[in-house]
Design a protein around this motif. Structure first.
Motif: not given
Length: 201
Positions: A36-53
């Motif tokens: 945090t902050p999430c460095p993955e480009y295009g990830v705007e919220n935690d719900a998106q990053r959870i799916e990537l994880i």
């Protein structure tokens, strides 16, 4: 040893090296997505990053905290739905105090490949900074498992055990990024896609 035996031996050794490299990348990507902050480009919220994880895990994967400290704090989640719920509790929309900074360092790597399964051990440290000024540093040992599914290595178990948690001075980071732009350089169209640079011979 015949020529074929030599070739077979070399193939096995290459397969192990490739497996270790894939496992190293997937473990590092997991930590990258948890920053945090999430460095993955295009990830705007935690719900998106959870799916990537979750994309990094097998369908029957286990995520668990073990030991006197983490067993009660994290518990055990089996399967992607349970792991999703675990991360949703970790990053709630109404998080208070709000996590501003969290970065992961991985050390002491050991990876052992056994055909289409593997295990790996690491120590990782991470500082935390919240918007109320409180902060801490957390150290954990990891004993994770991996499985090759349809030709792709995935995490089949995350197991974390507390080493130490120590308070840091309030507002220990005088300046910190509010949003990561690591994967997109300012003024360019570069994203996290692979870019090949070609020069004249």
């Amino acid at each position: 040893m015949s020529s074929q035996d030599t070739i077979d031996s070399l193939v096995r050794r290459i397969e192990v090296l490739e497996a270790e490299a894939d496992i190293r990348r997937i473990q590092a990507r997991y930590m990258f997505l948890c920053d945090t902050p999430c460095p993955e480009y295009g990830v705007e919220n935690d719900a998106q990053r959870i799916e990537l994880i979750l994309d990094l895990y097998t369908d029957d994967a286990v995520w668990e905290g073990v030991g006197d400290y983490y067993d009660g704090q994290f518990g055990r989640a089996v399967g992607k739905e349970a792991i999703r719920a675990h991360f949703q509790r970790f990053w709630p929309e109404d998080q208070n105090p709000k996590l501003l900074l969290n970065a992961h360092w991985l050390t002491s790597e050991q990876i052992h490949v056994h055909g289409d399964e593997a295990d790996g051990q690491w120590i990782h440290f991470q500082p935390w900074l919240f918007d109320d000024g409180t902060s801490l540093i957390r150290g954990s040992r990891l004993n994770n498992a991996f499985r090759k599914v349809d030709g792709v290595w995935r995490i089949s178990r995350t197991r974390t055990e507390n080493v130490a948690v120590a308070d840091l001075p309030d507002f220990f980071a005088a300046s910190h990024a509010k949003k990561s732009v690591l994967m997109k350089a300012p003024g360019t169209n570069h994203t996290n896609e692979h870019v090949t640079h070609v020069t004249d011979a």
